[in-house]
Design a protein around this motif. Structure first.
Motif, PDB file in Angstrom:
ATOM      1  N   PHE A 121       0.838  -1.196   0.000  1.00  9.99           N
ATOM      2  CA  PHE A 121       0.000   0.000   0.000  1.00  9.99           C
ATOM      3  C   PHE A 121       0.874   1.246   0.000  1.00  9.99           C
ATOM      4  CE2 PHE A 121      -2.791   2.883   2.781  1.00  9.99           C
ATOM      5  CZ  PHE A 121      -3.483   3.382   1.687  1.00  9.99           C
ATOM      6  N   GLY A 122       0.602   2.161  -0.954  1.00  5.49           N
ATOM      7  CA  GLY A 122       1.381   3.385  -1.070  1.00  5.49           C
ATOM      8  C   GLY A 122       0.518   4.629  -1.044  1.00  5.49           C
ATOM      9  N   LEU A 123       1.103   5.738  -0.552  1.00  4.78           N
ATOM     10  CA  LEU A 123       0.421   7.024  -0.483  1.00  4.78           C
ATOM     11  C   LEU A 123       1.303   8.128  -1.024  1.00  4.78           C
ATOM     12  CD1 LEU A 123      -1.339   7.416   3.002  1.00  4.78           C
ATOM     13  CD2 LEU A 123      -2.402   7.011   0.770  1.00  4.78           C
ATOM     14  N   HIS A 124       0.658   9.115  -1.637  1.00  7.53           N
ATOM     15  CA  HIS A 124       1.301  10.363  -2.028  1.00  7.53           C
ATOM     16  C   HIS A 124       1.213  11.350  -0.873  1.00  7.53           C
ATOM     17  CE1 HIS A 124       1.375  14.471  -3.621  1.00  7.53           C
ATOM     18  NE2 HIS A 124       1.998  14.006  -4.687  1.00  7.53           N
ATOM     19  N   VAL A 125       2.241  12.171  -0.706  1.00  9.03           N
ATOM     20  CA  VAL A 125       2.190  13.258   0.268  1.00  9.03           C
ATOM     21  C   VAL A 125       2.974  14.435  -0.286  1.00  9.03           C
ATOM     22  CG1 VAL A 125       4.238  12.512   1.570  1.00  9.03           C
ATOM     23  CG2 VAL A 125       2.439  13.852   2.709  1.00  9.03           C
ATOM     24  N   LEU A 126       2.497  15.623   0.005  1.00  9.91           N
ATOM     25  CA  LEU A 126       3.132  16.839  -0.485  1.00  9.91           C
ATOM     26  C   LEU A 126       4.092  17.381   0.580  1.00  9.91           C
ATOM     27  CD1 LEU A 126       2.952  18.794  -2.962  1.00  9.91           C
ATOM     28  CD2 LEU A 126       1.312  20.121  -1.625  1.00  9.91           C
ATOM     29  N   ARG A 127       5.223  17.873   0.145  1.00 10.13           N
ATOM     30  CA  ARG A 127       6.183  18.507   1.048  1.00 10.13           C
ATOM     31  C   ARG A 127       5.523  19.623   1.852  1.00 10.13           C
ATOM     32  NH1 ARG A 127       9.094  23.206   0.630  1.00 10.13           N
ATOM     33  NH2 ARG A 127       8.337  23.553  -1.492  1.00 10.13           N
ATOM     34  N   GLY A 128       5.877  19.726   3.127  1.00 10.64           N
ATOM     35  CA  GLY A 128       5.424  20.853   3.934  1.00 10.64           C
ATOM     36  C   GLY A 128       4.307  20.514   4.894  1.00 10.64           C
ATOM     37  N   ILE A 129       3.573  21.542   5.310  1.00 11.44           N
ATOM     38  CA  ILE A 129       2.523  21.426   6.323  1.00 11.44           C
ATOM     39  C   ILE A 129       1.288  22.187   5.832  1.00 11.44           C
ATOM     40  CG2 ILE A 129       3.316  23.485   7.600  1.00 11.44           C
ATOM     41  CD1 ILE A 129       2.692  21.867  10.199  1.00 11.44           C
ATOM     42  N   PRO A 130       0.092  21.654   6.033  1.00 10.31           N
ATOM     43  CA  PRO A 130      -1.103  22.301   5.470  1.00 10.31           C
ATOM     44  C   PRO A 130      -1.291  23.744   5.950  1.00 10.31           C
ATOM     45  CG  PRO A 130      -1.618  20.056   6.137  1.00 10.31           C
ATOM     46  CD  PRO A 130      -0.239  20.351   6.644  1.00 10.31           C
TER      47      PRO A 130
END
Length: 438
Positions: A121-130
């Motif tokens: 199972f894989g997920l994308h995540v964006l650099r930084g903090i919301p």
């Protein structure tokens, strides 16, 4: 297609103690669903992977960007959209799109379901903090700091509005990533696609992410994106902190996109090896664009010759293979590409992969099996007109009498010959496996 020259699998380079010992292979939701994929679509693709492709090594299921945005659609990114975050500013899957996430379960149920299929199972995540976490001054788990204390308002993603950067001079920045990856570990995440990392090159960010994975208690393969014209000078740093990294921006079903990968792949292929894979990006094949950002619902616009060329280059460069189309919609042609074990064997078990020479629009690549008993020869025509390509036995270190098998046609082996001339269609290729006693 069963590999006619690969019945013996004892030479596969699968060092069990190396994470991503061979290039990861699987399905990613981006090319067909953009940022709007839904749980039932992920499950349908996972089940297809299990039923049809797992025996060939396709075992990753990756949910790409915006899984935390309830209103995500094919229209691109929405500045100011209200995101699903937990009380510590960490993104969580939107229950209207991922019903099993309701009640704070997050991706744990979906991850468990994918694992039960024998998949990763894989997920994308964006650099930084919301930005939303910063505006609400949400507390960072286990610290006295808030998201506002660690945000960097200058180093932000230029193409996605969700996040601010992180100030890695502040210890709370590492604490935030530690908490994020700890949550991913609770969900059973095996593969993390971390985006907006490479252009410009965010060294401190990469190191912080690697530390967070190291401390989360669960092995995870770290993939970094995007990497348009990423410099080879970063290779040691990349290999020390990640398992694969993109060498281009998003690749779509356009011949110029594929052609541009040849020089990039040639620069990076000599640096590939167990646990360190330059990534030529996903495979925009089959049915794509269903709800992608731009384009439309379509079959891949690459011709069949171009599709074989793409897969041949990816194999010869040992790029990771992430299929971007909707698998349940795949036709027999596409399925045949993905189940050609003779070609996939190059991805998982070859050494010395490199461009041998480039003559105008003719590109010639070579590699060997790890045991040295087989040479691979790929001849590509990057031009717009059909041409003939000549190679010699001497330049590949084989004998004229050695048998050569065309891995795409599956025809019976023929004598390689002292020299060999092959007609190539526009944008086409030929891929040979030569059995040699040398």
């Amino acid at each position: 297609m069963v590999d006619p020259v690969a019945a013996d699998t004892t030479t596969d380079q699968r060092a069990p103690d190396v994470l991503a010992a061979t290039p990861p292979m699987g399905w990613n939701s981006w090319d067909c669903y953009g940022g709007s994929v839904r749980e039932h679509e992920v499950i349908a693709n996972a089940e297809y992977l299990r039923d049809h492709l797992l025996p060939y090594g396709w075992d990753h299921v990756v949910v790409d960007i915006q899984w935390y945005e309830p209103t995500a659609d094919a229209g691109g990114y929405h500045a100011g959209a209200v995101l699903d975050l937990d009380e510590h500013g960490r993104p969580r899957p939107s229950p209207n799109r991922f019903p099993s996430a309701a009640g704070g379960a997050g991706f744990a149920p979906l991850g468990a379901r994918i694992h039960a299929m024998g998949l990763r199972f894989g997920l994308h995540v964006l650099r930084g903090i919301p930005r939303q976490a910063v505006a609400l001054r949400l507390p960072i788990l286990g610290t006295q700091w808030t998201a506002a204390d660690v945000a960097d308002h200058e180093r932000v993603c230029p193409w996605n509005p969700d996040n601010l950067g992180l100030n890695h001079d502040h210890p709370g920045a590492q604490a935030y990533y530690d908490s994020l990856l700890a949550r991913f570990a609770e969900w059973g995440v095996d593969y993390v696609k971390a985006d907006d990392m490479l252009v410009p090159y965010h060294a401190a960010e990469i190191e912080a992410f690697a530390r967070a994975i190291e401390s989360c208690g669960r092995p995870m393969t770290l993939s970094l994106s995007p990497g348009t014209d990423l410099s080879v000078e970063h290779v040691d740093h990349l290999a020390a902190h990640s398992r694969l990294w993109r060498i281009s921006d998003d690749l779509w079903d356009r011949w110029p996109d594929v052609r541009a990968q040849f020089d990039r792949a040639a620069r990076w292929a000599p640096h590939a090896g167990p646990g360190r894979w330059p990534d030529a990006d996903m495979l925009p094949l089959g049915r794509i664009g269903i709800r992608a950002h731009g384009g439309d619902d379509r079959a891949s616009r690459l011709t069949r010759d171009e599709q074989r060329t793409l897969l041949t280059l990816w194999a010869m460069a040992r790029s990771p293979l992430m299929f971007g189309g909707d698998l349940p919609s795949a036709d027999e042609w596409t399925l045949g590409l993905l189940t050609n074990d003779a070609v996939l064997r190059i991805t998982r078990d070859s050494v010395g992969n490199r461009r041998l020479r480039r003559d105008g629009d003719l590109d010639v690549w070579t590699a060997s099996s790890a045991d040295g008993r087989r040479r691979y020869v790929a001849q590509f025509n990057l031009g717009d007109e059909a041409v003939a390509s000549e190679v010699t036995a001497a330049e590949f270190g084989v004998d004229a009498d050695d048998p050569a098998t065309d891995l795409w046609s599956g025809a019976e082996p023929t004598r390689f010959g002292a020299s060999r001339t092959t007609p190539l269609p526009a944008h086409g290729c030929v891929l040979l496996a030569i059995e040699t006693a040398r």
